[in-house]
Design a protein around this motif. Sequence first.
Motif: not given
Length: 70
Positions: A4-12, A34-41, A62-70
Amino acid sequence: MAEKRNFNRIKAVLAERGKTNIWLAEQLDRNKTTVSKWCTNDIQPTVESLFEIAKVLEVDVRTLLVSSLD
């Protein structure tokens, strides 16, 4: 099974701010599940929702997104 890929950093970001996903759900007037599912991607918020989340958390969207460069 595919990893499973993480696309957002909401939980962090919530953790960095000392906030919970329940708090976020209340601030956004959204379903806690819904918010819980966002937090777990498990699902991803819409772009519009990401901007709402950023505003509530007082961070750049942008802080809420995982970088595409990693």
